[in-house]
Design an enzyme around this catalytic site. Structure first.
Site, short mmCIF file in Angstrom:
data_model
loop_
_atom_site.label_atom_id
_atom_site.label_comp_id
_atom_site.label_asym_id
_atom_site.label_seq_id
_atom_site.Cartn_x
_atom_site.Cartn_y
_atom_site.Cartn_z
N PHE A 151 96.03 34.88 44.99
CA PHE A 151 95.52 36.24 44.78
C PHE A 151 95.16 36.84 46.14
O PHE A 151 94.32 36.31 46.85
CB PHE A 151 94.30 36.24 43.87
CG PHE A 151 93.82 37.63 43.54
CD1 PHE A 151 94.48 38.41 42.60
CD2 PHE A 151 92.72 38.18 44.20
CE1 PHE A 151 94.05 39.71 42.31
CE2 PHE A 151 92.29 39.47 43.91
CZ PHE A 151 92.95 40.24 42.97
N ASP A 167 93.99 33.34 53.89
CA ASP A 167 93.18 34.35 53.20
C ASP A 167 91.87 33.67 52.81
O ASP A 167 91.80 32.95 51.82
CB ASP A 167 93.95 34.84 51.96
CG ASP A 167 93.16 35.85 51.14
OD1 ASP A 167 91.92 35.92 51.31
OD2 ASP A 167 93.76 36.55 50.31
N LYS A 187 84.81 39.32 50.78
CA LYS A 187 83.76 39.11 49.78
C LYS A 187 82.35 38.81 50.32
O LYS A 187 81.49 39.66 50.30
CB LYS A 187 84.20 38.02 48.82
CG LYS A 187 85.36 38.49 47.93
CD LYS A 187 85.52 37.66 46.71
CE LYS A 187 86.35 38.36 45.66
NZ LYS A 187 87.79 38.34 45.87
C1 LIG Z 1 88.97 39.10 45.96
C2 LIG Z 1 90.10 38.62 46.80
C3 LIG Z 1 90.99 39.53 47.40
C4 LIG Z 1 90.92 41.01 47.18
O1 LIG Z 1 89.71 41.56 47.64
P1 LIG Z 1 89.30 43.05 47.20
O2 LIG Z 1 88.08 43.33 48.01
O3 LIG Z 1 89.06 43.02 45.73
O4 LIG Z 1 90.43 43.94 47.56
C5 LIG Z 1 91.99 39.00 48.19
N1 LIG Z 1 92.10 37.67 48.40
C6 LIG Z 1 91.25 36.79 47.83
C7 LIG Z 1 91.42 35.34 48.12
C8 LIG Z 1 90.24 37.23 47.00
O5 LIG Z 1 89.42 36.34 46.42
#
Ligand SMILES: *Cc1c(COP(=O)(O)O)cnc(C)c1O
Length: 399
Positions: free
Chosen positions: A134, A219, A248
């Site tokens: 994700f 990420d 986050k």
């Molecule tokens: C939450 C998340 C995103 C997206 O972040 P947003 O602030 O919602 O755009 C991308 N990568 C990972 C691993 C995430 O947990």
């Protein structure tokens, strides 16, 4: 007020909300309009690293918001410089770009890797990603995220991404052609259900990227800032990324994202990337206060210790309810409880009724991601509430 009806009238229906209106938060607790308290094991989706309204964050924001709110990046401002120094000096990366969210950070990381590909890899532009990943909700990040349910509504998707099987080095090797410039991975998959890859996998991917000259992007939007028990998850795997994204937990609740890169990969030149709100004084002051507090108080260590304790308690709960709980997995305070059957929604509902907020990350799995400064006592309380919820769900199943 009938908040449910108002929401239904005015909002696009992109989310299934829990029947709870939160009006106040402090530490690991939130309160609804009736003054009922809930123990929060969702933490704004792993965002409130120091819990709700931590004094360090509140003070930093209050002071900054009264001093200077926004200037644009045409000018120098102090909070973003302090934050940049703190993050660079405490990571293996050399340079930073500040944005506003996770999706924006991962999308920017892909732009950076493409830029590097154009300059140094014969124009290679494709990025290999994995199933269950994700990376955010922009069109390109939907294409990057290896999950059909997010992709299918928007086809045809932007090209340039190859989704291969998670935790399978051979699959990455097979996908590597002359047009591939990068591999992008979460060190631990969060939204995909808390999937922990084998350490050999991440080491193997690092070696492969070195061998082929590919850019390795981690990420760490969910895993970064102490969540998995070290300030950044890469540290516990002893594998350094070339580019890393954060969001986050970074802002202690305020919206901020960051792309970090080693010097060699920091190839943007003036005008090639940008953001109006990115790096603004208020969110940077919040992020600086959060990261400084995490480092100075070794909050990552608490995440590691409390993660172990929570896992242990969950394993005992599994022994007590083997018909309900199939397993526990995770790293630090990013934990999933694997259930027997698609009962996560029903169980999360029982938890809510019982004063505990949890996330049903999959139909058959709960995700627990409390504040990183959670205490043993709060974990005990959560386990008790979860136990009651399981018992109640079990008895309602029987009739
Ligand atoms: C939450 C998340 C995103 C997206 O972040 P947003 O602030 O919602 O755009 C991308 N990568 C990972 C691993 C995430 O947990």
């Amino acid at each position: 007020m009938d908040w449910v009806a108002l929401e239904k009238k005015y909002f696009m229906s992109t989310v299934v909300r829990a029947p709870l209106t939160i009006v106040k938060g402090a530490g690991s607790y939130v309160w609804d309009e009736q003054g009922r308290s809930y123990l929060d094991f969702v933490a704004g989706w792993a965002v409130n690293a120091l819990g709700h309204c931590h004094p360090a964050v509140v003070t930093a924001v209050q002071q900054q918001v009264a001093e200077l709110i926004q200037t644009s990046n045409h000018y120098y401002t102090l909070p973003q410089l302090k934050l940049a120094e703190l993050l660079v000096e405490n990571s293996c990366l050399d340079k930073i770009f500040l944005g506003n969210s996770g999706a924006e950070a991962s999308e920017g990381a892909v732009k950076l890797a493409r830029r590097y590909g154009k300059l140094h890899l014969n124009g290679a532009y494709e990025v290999v990603t994995v199933t269950g990943s994700f990376h955010g909700r922009t069109l390109a990040m939907v294409s990057a995220s290896g999950q059909q349910k997010y992709q299918q509504p928007y086809t045809p998707l932007p090209s340039g991404f190859i989704n291969v099987e998670f935790n399978n080095l051979e699959a990455i090797k097979q996908a590597t052609t002359g047009t591939v410039c990068a591999v992008m991975l979460e060190p631990v998959q969060g939204e995909g259900g808390v999937n922990v890859p084998s350490p050999e996998y991440l080491k193997g991917v690092r070696r492969w990227c070195d061998e082929k000259g590919l850019v390795l992007i981690f990420d760490e939007i969910q895993t970064g800032i102490g969540r998995t028990g070290t300030l950044f998850a890469y540290q516990s795997y002893d594998v350094e990324p070339d580019i890393m994204t954060l969001a986050k937990g970074l802002g202690g609740g305020l919206p901020i994202g960051a792309i970090m890169a080693k010097d060699k990969y920091s190839v943007f030149t003036a005008g090639e990337h940008g953001s109006t709100f990115g790096g603004n004084p208020v969110t940077c002051a919040a992020a600086y206060a959060t990261v400084k507090y995490v480092i100075e108080n070794d909050i990552s260590r608490n995440a590691l210790d409390m993660g172990r304790y929570l896992t242990e308690r969950l394993m005992r709960l599994k022994e007590k309810h083997p018909n309900m709980i199939a397993g526990v997995r995770g790293k630090g305070l990013l934990i999933a409880v694997q259930l027997n059957g698609d009962i996560a929604g029903a169980l999360a509902k029982r938890c809510l009724e019982n004063g505990l907020l949890v996330n049903n990350v999959k139909p058959d799995a709960l995700r627990l991601m409390p504040a990183l400064n959670i205490t043993q006592q709060e974990i005990d309380e959560a386990i008790e509430k979860l136990n009651t919820a399981i018992v109640r769900l079990g008895s309602s199943d029987q009739g």
